[in-house]
Motif scaffolding. Structure first.
Motif, mmCIF file in Angstrom:
data_model
loop_
_atom_site.group_PDB
_atom_site.id
_atom_site.type_symbol
_atom_site.label_atom_id
_atom_site.label_comp_id
_atom_site.label_asym_id
_atom_site.label_seq_id
_atom_site.Cartn_x
_atom_site.Cartn_y
_atom_site.Cartn_z
ATOM 1 N N GLN A 137 0.832 -1.199 0.000
ATOM 2 C CA GLN A 137 0.000 0.000 0.000
ATOM 3 C C GLN A 137 0.872 1.256 0.000
ATOM 4 O OE1 GLN A 137 -3.401 0.358 0.035
ATOM 5 N NE2 GLN A 137 -3.813 -1.830 -0.067
ATOM 6 N N VAL A 138 0.378 2.255 -0.688
ATOM 7 C CA VAL A 138 1.013 3.575 -0.695
ATOM 8 C C VAL A 138 -0.023 4.572 -0.210
ATOM 9 C CG1 VAL A 138 2.075 5.376 -2.095
ATOM 10 C CG2 VAL A 138 2.541 2.959 -2.604
ATOM 11 N N GLN A 139 0.369 5.379 0.748
ATOM 12 C CA GLN A 139 -0.521 6.412 1.252
ATOM 13 C C GLN A 139 -0.068 7.763 0.708
ATOM 14 O OE1 GLN A 139 1.024 4.172 3.702
ATOM 15 N NE2 GLN A 139 -0.691 2.836 3.170
ATOM 16 N N LEU A 140 -1.039 8.580 0.325
ATOM 17 C CA LEU A 140 -0.751 9.889 -0.262
ATOM 18 C C LEU A 140 -1.524 10.966 0.487
ATOM 19 C CD1 LEU A 140 -1.167 8.864 -4.017
ATOM 20 C CD2 LEU A 140 0.969 9.044 -2.742
ATOM 21 N N VAL A 141 -0.832 12.030 0.838
ATOM 22 C CA VAL A 141 -1.470 13.140 1.540
ATOM 23 C C VAL A 141 -1.111 14.436 0.829
ATOM 24 C CG1 VAL A 141 -1.687 14.393 3.704
ATOM 25 C CG2 VAL A 141 -1.383 11.908 3.740
ATOM 26 N N GLU A 142 -2.148 15.113 0.310
ATOM 27 C CA GLU A 142 -1.935 16.378 -0.377
ATOM 28 C C GLU A 142 -2.067 17.542 0.594
ATOM 29 O OE1 GLU A 142 -4.629 14.116 -3.487
ATOM 30 O OE2 GLU A 142 -4.649 14.450 -1.329
ATOM 31 N N SER A 143 -1.426 18.640 0.239
ATOM 32 C CA SER A 143 -1.567 19.883 0.987
ATOM 33 C C SER A 143 -1.228 21.040 0.062
ATOM 34 C CB SER A 143 -0.657 19.898 2.217
ATOM 35 O OG SER A 143 0.701 19.793 1.835
ATOM 36 N N GLY A 144 -1.584 22.241 0.488
ATOM 37 C CA GLY A 144 -1.193 23.428 -0.253
ATOM 38 C C GLY A 144 -2.289 24.121 -1.037
ATOM 39 N N GLY A 145 -3.482 23.550 -1.051
ATOM 40 C CA GLY A 145 -4.568 24.206 -1.760
ATOM 41 C C GLY A 145 -5.026 25.471 -1.047
ATOM 42 N N GLY A 146 -5.912 26.209 -1.704
ATOM 43 C CA GLY A 146 -6.431 27.426 -1.098
ATOM 44 C C GLY A 146 -7.102 28.316 -2.113
ATOM 45 N N LEU A 147 -7.334 29.546 -1.681
ATOM 46 C CA LEU A 147 -7.985 30.556 -2.513
ATOM 47 C C LEU A 147 -6.934 31.559 -2.969
ATOM 48 C CD1 LEU A 147 -10.511 32.041 -3.623
ATOM 49 C CD2 LEU A 147 -10.692 33.151 -1.370
ATOM 50 N N VAL A 148 -6.923 31.841 -4.265
ATOM 51 C CA VAL A 148 -5.958 32.778 -4.816
ATOM 52 C C VAL A 148 -6.616 33.567 -5.930
ATOM 53 C CG1 VAL A 148 -5.057 31.104 -6.499
ATOM 54 C CG2 VAL A 148 -3.586 32.966 -5.691
ATOM 55 N N GLN A 149 -6.144 34.762 -6.150
ATOM 56 C CA GLN A 149 -6.664 35.572 -7.243
ATOM 57 C C GLN A 149 -6.054 35.136 -8.567
ATOM 58 O OE1 GLN A 149 -5.950 39.698 -6.179
ATOM 59 N NE2 GLN A 149 -7.994 39.860 -5.275
ATOM 60 N N ALA A 150 -6.765 35.407 -9.637
ATOM 61 C CA ALA A 150 -6.245 35.098 -10.962
ATOM 62 C C ALA A 150 -4.885 35.760 -11.155
ATOM 63 C CB ALA A 150 -7.221 35.564 -12.031
ATOM 64 N N GLY A 151 -3.963 35.004 -11.751
ATOM 65 C CA GLY A 151 -2.608 35.487 -11.933
ATOM 66 C C GLY A 151 -1.669 35.113 -10.801
ATOM 67 N N GLY A 152 -2.227 34.612 -9.717
ATOM 68 C CA GLY A 152 -1.419 34.246 -8.563
ATOM 69 C C GLY A 152 -0.826 32.853 -8.679
ATOM 70 N N SER A 153 -0.197 32.425 -7.592
ATOM 71 C CA SER A 153 0.506 31.134 -7.576
ATOM 72 C C SER A 153 0.150 30.333 -6.331
ATOM 73 C CB SER A 153 2.026 31.351 -7.601
ATOM 74 O OG SER A 153 2.439 32.022 -8.771
ATOM 75 N N LEU A 154 0.234 29.024 -6.462
ATOM 76 C CA LEU A 154 0.108 28.102 -5.349
ATOM 77 C C LEU A 154 1.062 26.940 -5.600
ATOM 78 C CD1 LEU A 154 -3.749 27.717 -4.745
ATOM 79 C CD2 LEU A 154 -2.109 28.750 -3.170
ATOM 80 N N ARG A 155 1.518 26.311 -4.525
ATOM 81 C CA ARG A 155 2.297 25.095 -4.662
ATOM 82 C C ARG A 155 1.623 23.972 -3.873
ATOM 83 N NH1 ARG A 155 8.486 23.424 -2.957
ATOM 84 N NH2 ARG A 155 7.553 23.401 -0.875
ATOM 85 N N LEU A 156 1.275 22.923 -4.577
ATOM 86 C CA LEU A 156 0.693 21.746 -3.950
ATOM 87 C C LEU A 156 1.797 20.745 -3.631
ATOM 88 C CD1 LEU A 156 -2.438 21.137 -6.226
ATOM 89 C CD2 LEU A 156 -2.190 22.668 -4.263
ATOM 90 N N SER A 157 1.624 20.063 -2.526
ATOM 91 C CA SER A 157 2.560 19.010 -2.128
ATOM 92 C C SER A 157 1.808 17.703 -1.967
ATOM 93 C CB SER A 157 3.240 19.364 -0.804
ATOM 94 O OG SER A 157 3.980 20.556 -0.896
ATOM 95 N N CYS A 158 2.498 16.608 -2.239
ATOM 96 C CA CYS A 158 1.923 15.277 -2.061
ATOM 97 C C CYS A 158 2.982 14.409 -1.400
ATOM 98 C CB CYS A 158 1.490 14.678 -3.385
ATOM 99 S SG CYS A 158 0.907 12.966 -3.257
ATOM 100 N N ALA A 159 2.758 14.076 -0.152
ATOM 101 C CA ALA A 159 3.703 13.250 0.597
ATOM 102 C C ALA A 159 3.283 11.793 0.499
ATOM 103 C CB ALA A 159 3.749 13.694 2.049
ATOM 104 N N ALA A 160 4.206 10.951 0.056
ATOM 105 C CA ALA A 160 3.940 9.525 -0.091
ATOM 106 C C ALA A 160 4.603 8.743 1.036
ATOM 107 C CB ALA A 160 4.450 9.032 -1.440
ATOM 108 N N SER A 161 3.918 7.702 1.485
ATOM 109 C CA SER A 161 4.485 6.826 2.503
ATOM 110 C C SER A 161 4.047 5.396 2.222
ATOM 111 C CB SER A 161 4.045 7.262 3.905
ATOM 112 O OG SER A 161 2.644 7.217 4.022
ATOM 113 N N GLY A 162 4.680 4.454 2.900
ATOM 114 C CA GLY A 162 4.364 3.047 2.669
ATOM 115 C C GLY A 162 5.298 2.443 1.634
ATOM 116 N N ARG A 163 4.761 1.687 0.693
ATOM 117 C CA ARG A 163 5.545 0.969 -0.314
ATOM 118 C C ARG A 163 5.980 1.886 -1.453
ATOM 119 N NH1 ARG A 163 4.995 -4.573 -1.205
ATOM 120 N NH2 ARG A 163 4.735 -4.109 -3.437
ATOM 121 N N THR A 164 6.688 2.940 -1.114
ATOM 122 C CA THR A 164 7.084 3.899 -2.154
ATOM 123 C C THR A 164 8.090 3.306 -3.128
ATOM 124 O OG1 THR A 164 8.745 4.825 -0.678
ATOM 125 C CG2 THR A 164 6.591 5.906 -0.716
ATOM 126 N N PHE A 165 8.775 2.232 -2.727
ATOM 127 C CA PHE A 165 9.740 1.609 -3.635
ATOM 128 C C PHE A 165 9.039 1.001 -4.847
ATOM 129 C CE2 PHE A 165 8.617 -2.730 -2.669
ATOM 130 C CZ PHE A 165 8.148 -2.688 -1.373
#
Length: 124
Positions: free
Chosen positions: A1-29
């Motif tokens: 099993q591989v577990q995935l957890v996203e973060s970094g979403g939100g509200l932004v104005q047009a033209g702006g920036s966001l960075r999403l992250s996805c942390a993986a754990s478990g059988r990442t190999f």
């Protein structure tokens, strides 16, 4: 099993920036590729970007080329989606996914594991 957890979403104005992250754990190999998908209300889930877990190959849907960048940090088992020049049409729930085998990584088919999703809202 591989577990995935996203973060970094939100509200932004047009033209702006966001960075999403996805942390993986478990059988990442066992991971072959990591992808980002998004789903807007009333629409099907669509491919955004993907990266090979062991390599530099990346792939983007046309609508985000030149604006989004997918990258990975092997030491942290984390995949990022840097989103610049955001548009209202980028508004969606963004999902991280992991594929254990090859195949058309721009489709949902190869992906075995999915995160819970993170909301991205771009206001005009």
């Amino acid at each position: 099993q591989v577990q995935l957890v996203e973060s970094g979403g939100g509200l932004v104005q047009a033209g702006g920036s966001l960075r999403l992250s996805c942390a993986a754990s478990g059988r990442t190999f066992s991971v072959y590729a990591m992808g980002w998908f998004r789903q807007a209300p009333g629409k099907e889930r669509e491919f955004v970007a993907a990266v090979l877990w062991r390599g530099d190959y990346t792939y983007y849907t046309d609508s985000v080329k030149g604006r989004f960048t997918i990258s990975r940090d092997g030491a942290k088992n984390t995949v990022y989606l840097q989103m610049n020049m955001l548009k209202p049409e980028d508004t969606a729930v963004y999902y991280c996914a992991a594929a254990e085998s090859g195949g058309p990584i721009h489709t949902t088919g190869p992906y075995n594991y999915w995160g819970q999703g993170t909301q991205v809202t771009v206001s005009s």
